[in-house]
Design a protein around this motif. Structure first.
Motif, PDB file in Angstrom:
ATOM      1  N   ASN A  61     -10.296   6.152   0.986  1.00 21.71           N
ATOM      2  CA  ASN A  61      -9.218   5.290   0.510  1.00 21.71           C
ATOM      3  C   ASN A  61      -8.616   4.477   1.658  1.00 21.71           C
ATOM      4  O   ASN A  61      -8.292   3.291   1.479  1.00 21.71           O
ATOM      5  CB  ASN A  61      -8.134   6.145  -0.147  1.00 21.71           C
ATOM      6  N   ARG A 109     -14.656   7.069  -9.086  1.00 26.50           N
ATOM      7  CA  ARG A 109     -13.235   7.254  -9.376  1.00 26.50           C
ATOM      8  C   ARG A 109     -12.970   8.535 -10.164  1.00 26.50           C
ATOM      9  O   ARG A 109     -12.000   8.618 -10.937  1.00 26.50           O
ATOM     10  CB  ARG A 109     -12.674   6.043 -10.141  1.00 26.50           C
ATOM     11  N   THR A 130       0.852  -1.179   0.000  1.00 24.53           N
ATOM     12  CA  THR A 130       0.000   0.000   0.000  1.00 24.53           C
ATOM     13  C   THR A 130       0.887   1.228   0.000  1.00 24.53           C
ATOM     14  O   THR A 130       2.040   1.187   0.463  1.00 24.53           O
ATOM     15  CB  THR A 130      -0.925   0.030   1.238  1.00 24.53           C
ATOM     16  N   THR A 131       0.369   2.317  -0.534  1.00 23.17           N
ATOM     17  CA  THR A 131       1.134   3.559  -0.560  1.00 23.17           C
ATOM     18  C   THR A 131       1.109   4.258   0.786  1.00 23.17           C
ATOM     19  O   THR A 131       1.861   5.196   1.009  1.00 23.17           O
ATOM     20  CB  THR A 131       0.536   4.515  -1.622  1.00 23.17           C
ATOM     21  N   THR A 145      -4.303   9.165  -5.209  1.00 24.64           N
ATOM     22  CA  THR A 145      -2.970   8.762  -5.633  1.00 24.64           C
ATOM     23  C   THR A 145      -1.954   9.198  -4.577  1.00 24.64           C
ATOM     24  O   THR A 145      -2.229  10.075  -3.753  1.00 24.64           O
ATOM     25  CB  THR A 145      -2.623   9.413  -6.976  1.00 24.64           C
ATOM     26  N   PRO A 146      -0.754   8.586  -4.576  1.00 28.99           N
ATOM     27  CA  PRO A 146       0.276   9.005  -3.618  1.00 28.99           C
ATOM     28  C   PRO A 146       0.579  10.501  -3.697  1.00 28.99           C
ATOM     29  O   PRO A 146       0.761  11.154  -2.663  1.00 28.99           O
ATOM     30  CB  PRO A 146       1.488   8.153  -4.021  1.00 28.99           C
ATOM     31  N   LYS A 147       0.644  11.045  -4.897  1.00 31.63           N
ATOM     32  CA  LYS A 147       0.928  12.467  -5.058  1.00 31.63           C
ATOM     33  C   LYS A 147      -0.210  13.309  -4.487  1.00 31.63           C
ATOM     34  O   LYS A 147       0.034  14.321  -3.803  1.00 31.63           O
ATOM     35  CB  LYS A 147       1.125  12.793  -6.551  1.00 31.63           C
ATOM     36  N   PHE A 148      -1.445  12.896  -4.735  1.00 35.03           N
ATOM     37  CA  PHE A 148      -2.613  13.597  -4.201  1.00 35.03           C
ATOM     38  C   PHE A 148      -2.577  13.579  -2.673  1.00 35.03           C
ATOM     39  O   PHE A 148      -2.803  14.602  -2.011  1.00 35.03           O
ATOM     40  CB  PHE A 148      -3.895  12.932  -4.709  1.00 35.03           C
ATOM     41  N   ARG A 193      -9.163  10.404  -7.406  1.00 29.59           N
ATOM     42  CA  ARG A 193      -8.439   9.227  -6.916  1.00 29.59           C
ATOM     43  C   ARG A 193      -7.415   9.639  -5.863  1.00 29.59           C
ATOM     44  O   ARG A 193      -6.778  10.695  -5.984  1.00 29.59           O
ATOM     45  CB  ARG A 193      -7.729   8.514  -8.069  1.00 29.59           C
TER      46      ARG A 193
END
Length: 264
Positions: A220, A155, A3-4, A160-163, A158
Motif C-alpha cells: 500500500n 483486494r 492519504t491516510t 484500511t486505516p483501521k487495519f 485491504r
C-alpha cells in the motif's frame, strides 16, 4: 492529494514543493556543460512501481551475496558473537532509516549488507543442526510473499486505516516482547518463547502471520507513494520496507521449521 498515512502525506507535500521549485525556476539561465545555450532546470523524477521492484531485487541480491560471504568467511568459533553484533548494527541502521524523513540509499544498502551477514550466520547455525532447513525456509518465505501479493492485488486484504493502526500496534508489541526476551536470555532467563514447546510454536505462528500481513502495508505504501508522486529516490525506502518484512518472515519460518525437526 490525501492519504491516510501521515508520513507519506508529508513526503508528498515535500515532493510537490520540489516540483514547484523546479517549475518556478524554468526559463532562468542554468549553466550548460558545453557552455552553450542554458540548460533546463533539473526535473524531479517521480518513483514508479518498477523502480521499487528493481531496488528490491538489488537489495535481495546484496543480502544474498553478504549472507554467502558471512557463511563461508566467519569461523564457526565466532558465529555467536558475529551474528549478535550484526543484529545490533542492523537494528540501529533500521531504526535510523525508519525514522528518517529523507531517503538515504547508502544507509539502505548498508542495512542490506549487515542484515545479509546476520541472515547468513543464523542460517549457517540452523543448517548445521537441520540439514536442508535453509532451502525449505527460503521457499516458504517467497511462497508467502507471492501469496500476499496476489491477495493484495485482488483486494482480498485491504490496507484500511483501521487495519494499518492495528497491525502497527501489534508489530510494536511483538518487537517489544522479543527485545525483552532477548535481554532476559542474556542473563540466563528462559521464558519459553523461543523453545520448541507449545508456547514457542504459538509465538512463532503469530509472528509469521503478522510478518505476512506487513507486506500489505508495504504494498500500500508503494501504491500511495507512486500516487503522491514521491521522488524516485524514495523507491529505496519502499524497497527497504519490503526487505525488512522478508527477513523477519524468513527468520520466523526458519525457527518454526526447526521446532518440527528436533530439539532446538
Amino acid at each position: 492529494m490525501k492519504t491516510t498515512n501521515p508520513v507519506l502525506s508529508r513526503l508528498g507535500q515535500a515532493a510537490e514543493r520540489e516540483r514547484a521549485a523546479g517549475s518556478a525556476g524554468y526559463g532562468q539561465p542554468y549553466p550548460s556543460a558545453a557552455g552553450g545555450y542554458p540548460a533546463a532546470p533539473p526535473a524531479v523524477q517521480p518513483m514508479t512501481i518498477d523502480d521499487v521492484v528493481v531496488k528490491t531485487v538489488i537489495l535481495l541480491g546484496i543480502v544474498g551475496v553478504s549472507a554467502a560471504a558471512a557463511w563461508n568467511l566467519v569461523p564457526d568459533a565466532l558465529l555467536g558473537a558475529a551474528w549478535i553484533g550484526a543484529a545490533i548494527v542492523g537494528l540501529v541502521l533500521g531504526l535510523i532509516i525508519s525514522f528518517s524523513r529523507v531517503a538515504n540509499p547508502a544507509l539502505v544498502i548498508a542495512y542490506a549488507v549487515v542484515e545479509g551477514a546476520f541472515v547468513g550466520l543464523v542460517s549457517k547455525t540452523f543448517e548445521s543442526f537441520y540439514d536442508g532447513i535453509v532451502l525449505q525456509a527460503v521457499v516458504a518465505t517467497f511462497g508467502v510473499f507471492f501469496l500476499m501479493a496476489v491477495l493484495y492485488r485482488a483486494r482480498v486484504i485491504r490496507a484500511t486505516p483501521k487495519f494499518a493502526r492495528g497491525l502497527i500496534a501489534v508489530m510494536a508489541g511483538l518487537f517489544a516482547v522479543m527485545l525483552v526476551n532477548f535481554v532476559l536470555s542474556l542473563f540466563g532467563f528462559n521464558t519459553g518463547l523461543r523453545d520448541g514447546g507449545a508456547l514457542g510454536i504459538g509465538f512463532s505462528l503469530i509472528c509469521i502471520v503478522v510478518a505476512s500481513l506487513s507486506f500489505i502495508l508495504s504494498f500500500n505504501e508503494v501504491e500511495e507513494g507512486v500516487r503522491l508522486g514521491l521522488p524516485q529516490r524514495y523507491s529505496w525506502t519502499a524497497a527497504f520496507g519490503i526487505l525488512v518484512s522478508l527477513i523477519w518472515l524468513y527468520l520466523e519460518v526458519l525457527r518454526l521449521i526447526s521446532y518440527f525437526q528436533g530439539d532446538d
